[in-house]
Scaffold this motif. Structure first.
Motif, PDB file in Angstrom:
ATOM      1  N   SER A 101     -24.001   7.823  48.425  1.00  0.00           N
ATOM      2  CA  SER A 101     -24.057   8.347  47.057  1.00  0.00           C
ATOM      3  C   SER A 101     -25.487   8.747  46.699  1.00  0.00           C
ATOM      4  O   SER A 101     -25.707   9.586  45.837  1.00  0.00           O
ATOM      5  N   ALA A 107     -21.220  16.323  49.510  1.00  0.00           N
ATOM      6  CA  ALA A 107     -20.290  16.886  48.528  1.00  0.00           C
ATOM      7  C   ALA A 107     -19.177  15.905  48.203  1.00  0.00           C
ATOM      8  O   ALA A 107     -18.620  15.923  47.103  1.00  0.00           O
ATOM      9  N   GLY A 108     -18.831  15.051  49.145  1.00  0.00           N
ATOM     10  CA  GLY A 108     -17.750  14.103  48.906  1.00  0.00           C
ATOM     11  C   GLY A 108     -17.591  13.186  50.104  1.00  0.00           C
ATOM     12  O   GLY A 108     -18.288  13.335  51.116  1.00  0.00           O
ATOM     13  N   ARG A 147     -17.839  13.229  42.055  1.00  0.00           N
ATOM     14  CA  ARG A 147     -17.702  13.778  43.405  1.00  0.00           C
ATOM     15  C   ARG A 147     -16.463  13.183  44.068  1.00  0.00           C
ATOM     16  O   ARG A 147     -16.167  12.002  43.897  1.00  0.00           O
TER      17      ARG A 147
END
Ligand SMILES: Cc1cc2nc3c(=O)[nH]c(=O)nc-3n(C[C@H](O)[C@H](O)[C@H](O)COP(=O)(O)OP(=O)(O)OC[C@H]3O[C@@H](n4cnc5c(N)ncnc54)[C@H](O)[C@@H]3O)c2cc1C
Ligand SMILES: Cc1cc2nc3c(=O)[nH]c(=O)nc-3n(C[C@H](O)[C@H](O)[C@H](O)COP(=O)(O)O)c2cc1C
Ligand code: FES
Lengths: 268, 269
Positions: A101, A107-108, A147
């Protein structure tokens, strides 16, 4: 979208990605673990009619090294990086999510809770839907809410609706259906079956999950190799698809499909 | 990112075929591949109806011919894929990706080199020999095979190499024996600074060992089955010892197929 473990480190795809290169490509990394893993012994992959059986054993350089080398390269190339994570305990999943994180350019996350032989490779065992749901919840707590966290499940039609529902309730943004199907090599070792042979199995799972949970975004994965096989998933209710084995057969598959799908005004 | 170097994925076309001894030689056009090729690279081809790809060494490239640039591959029929390839007629189209993998490293100076190859796998040593000769290296070659039918291009070897030794296990042509039997002697006589080897693990290991005993460098071209050949699947594990002395498993198709002989964990192969 490139499926986990079938796009190398990402760099290798650059040569086959047409004039735009990797810019804008949705790419799921191979599953990353906290510590480096060498992977299993050979032969890791064997061909069977309609597909491959694999027991690669999640070779990866470990989170630290991935963050220092592979991720920055992918981000610079304009890739939308979804990091697949795998852990042997719930704590490891949470740890991975927390540290990712804070990494720029992620992005994810895609949580690998449906490996075909998770116990064999030392991963957290997910026999029951609540096992995967608790992993998803642990990851979701550590990863920013804006996200996506994707839950990747095995395409087991008898459990898929329950599994998808519990992952969704635990905070998964979308569910990827599915991973390789539990299988065995001709010599009896455990592995996972992938490729065109499993498309009908995963398609059935997508269709059932979509009927039961029409509002949950689903990502179809299994045997996608051309526009027709991609459209079958989209027609069954998936919002997008992932391509794995087809890339091993023809490294230009994703570039071609992206062009074909954008021509037919659908999103990949 | 428009001028990405490296491999291309193209429709190759068979422009000539020839049976030589136990092998089928195919000459292919494959736009962009001969131009990028360096000795030790391989190509991955698609076998109709099969998911996994088959790797083939490049035996020769021609910068120009009646068909434009071409490349030659040598096929030994062992299973379904190689049988299919050997049966492809002139005019057939084959999806081909290449050139792939790390090529042989070339010495910076004009040193003595011994090239050791067995069977079809000796193929990449021929373009290597030419490169080395252009650089003024003294090239000696050992071409070996189980029998005469599987001896690859021994006559051609004489064109690029100063001396050529032919070995067959059954003694049908040349000297009887395997590279392992003769390598210490050959390395010494050729005064090799670098030993290059291509063939089955037993030959590579013998070459790496003989080089090490003589204080020479070695470069070996390793064959590990390649499900994709393009570095995407991590399905081609090769155990090596890194510069730092730490054991690693690398992708034979991407970090190899050519690696330093003293780096290979032979027992794992
Ligand atoms: C870097 C490299 C270069 C090669 N160059 C040549 C060449 O120039 N000429 C040639 O005839 N062959 C070459 N081979 C072997 C070739 O790629 C074939 O894969 C192998 O001979 C088996 O193919 P098959 O379909 O005939 O056999 P099958 O038994 O039908 O193959 C089944 C599966 O096993 C794999 N496999 C089995 N044995 C091997 C092996 N020894 N090496 C690699 N894959 C294997 C195949 O790729 C395939 O996926 C090379 C292999 C590598 C790795
Ligand atoms: C060689 C190989 C490696 C894989 N590695 C991973 C992995 O690291 N993590 C994961 O979640 N799935 C992994 N998978 C599963 C694929 O991502 C995909 O879900 C599965 O193969 C089905 O899709 P396909 O038929 O398009 O390949 C791997 C599959 C293959 C063939
Ligand atoms: S063969 Fe797939 S990575 Fe080497």
């Amino acid at each position: 979208m490139v499926a986990a473990g079938c796009g190398g480190t990402g760099r290798e795809l650059a040569a086959y990605s047409g004039p735009d290169g990797l810019d804008g490509l949705d790419f799921v990394t191979r599953s990353i673990t906290l510590d480096a893993r060498m992977g299993g012994p050979g032969p890791r992959v064997e061909e069977v009619p309609g597909g491959l059986v694999n027991a690669v054993g999640l070779p990866n350089p470990g989170l630290e090294h991935f963050l220092a080398t592979e991720l920055p390269w992918l981000v610079r190339a304009g890739v939308r990086v979804v990091v697949s994570i795998a852990g042997s305990t719930m704590g490891e999943y949470a740890d991975l999510a927390r540290r990712l994180s804070r990494a720029p350019g992620v992005a994810g996350l895609e949580v690998n809770v449906g490996a075909p032989d998770e116990v064999g490779v030392g991963l957290f065992e997910v026999r029951e839907p609540y096992h995967s749901a608790s992993v998803i919840a642990a990851v979701r707590r550590e990863f920013p809410a804006d996200r996506p966290v994707l839950a990747k499940l095995r395409p087991d039609v008898s459990r898929i609706v329950e599994g998808a529902r519990s992952c969704h309730e635990a905070g998964a943004t979308a569910v990827v259906i599915g991973n390789a199907v539990p299988a065995a090599f001709p010599d009896g070792r455990s592995g996972g079956l992938s490729g065109p042979a499993i498309a009908p199995v995963a398609l059935r799972c997508v269709a059932e999950a979509h009927r039961a949970l029409p509002d949950l975004p689903l990502i179809g994965c299994g045997g996608v190799h051309d526009l027709r096989s991609a459209n079958a998933y989209l027609d069954a209710g998936a919002t997008s698809v992932q391509v794995g084995t087809a890339l091993l057969h023809d490294p230009t598959t994703v570039a071609r499909l992206r062009a074909d799908l954008s021509r037919s005004h659908q999103e990949m | 990112m428009s001028e990405v170097q490296g491999p291309v994925h193209v429709a190759a076309e068979v422009v000539a075929t020839k049976r030589i001894g136990g092998y089928r030689h195919l000459t292919l056009t494959a736009p962009g591949v001969p131009e990028r090729f360096r000795a030790g690279n391989f190509v991955a081809v698609t076998v109709d109806g099969h998911v996994a790809r088959r790797a083939l060494w490049v035996h020769r490239v021609r910068a120009s011919s009646a068909f434009g640039p071409t490349l030659d591959v040598v096929v030994e029929v062992r299973g379904t894929g190689t049988a299919w390839l050997a049966a492809q007629p002139v005019g057939a189209r084959i999806a081909l990706t290449g050139p792939l993998g790390r090529a042989f490293a070339l010495p910076k100076e004009a040193v003595s080199c011994l090239l050791v190859g067995e069977g079809y796998a000796a193929a990449p040593l021929f373009p290597l020999a030419e490169r080395l000769r252009e650089r003024g290296c003294a090239v000696s070659m050992v071409v070996s095979a189980p029998d005469e039918a599987r001896l690859l291009s021994a006559l051609e070897a004489r064109r690029s190499a100063r001396s050529v030794t032919v070995l067959t296990a059954d003694g049908s042509v040349g000297q009887r024996g395997t590279p392992a039997d003769h390598l210490d002697d050959l390395v010494r006589r050729s005064e090799a600074d670098v030993v290059y080897a291509a063939g089955p693990p037993s030959v590579l290991r013998a070459a790496a060992g003989a080089a090490e005993r003589a204080g020479a460098w070695s470069q070996v071209a390793v064959e590990v089955p390649t499900p994709c050949g393009t570095g995407l699947c991590h399905g081609c594990p090769l155990s090596v010892v890194g510069e730092d002395g730490v054991d690693r498993v690398v992708r034979a198709c991407a970090e190899g197929p050519v690696v330093r002989g003293d780096r290979v964990r032979w027992d794992a192969l």
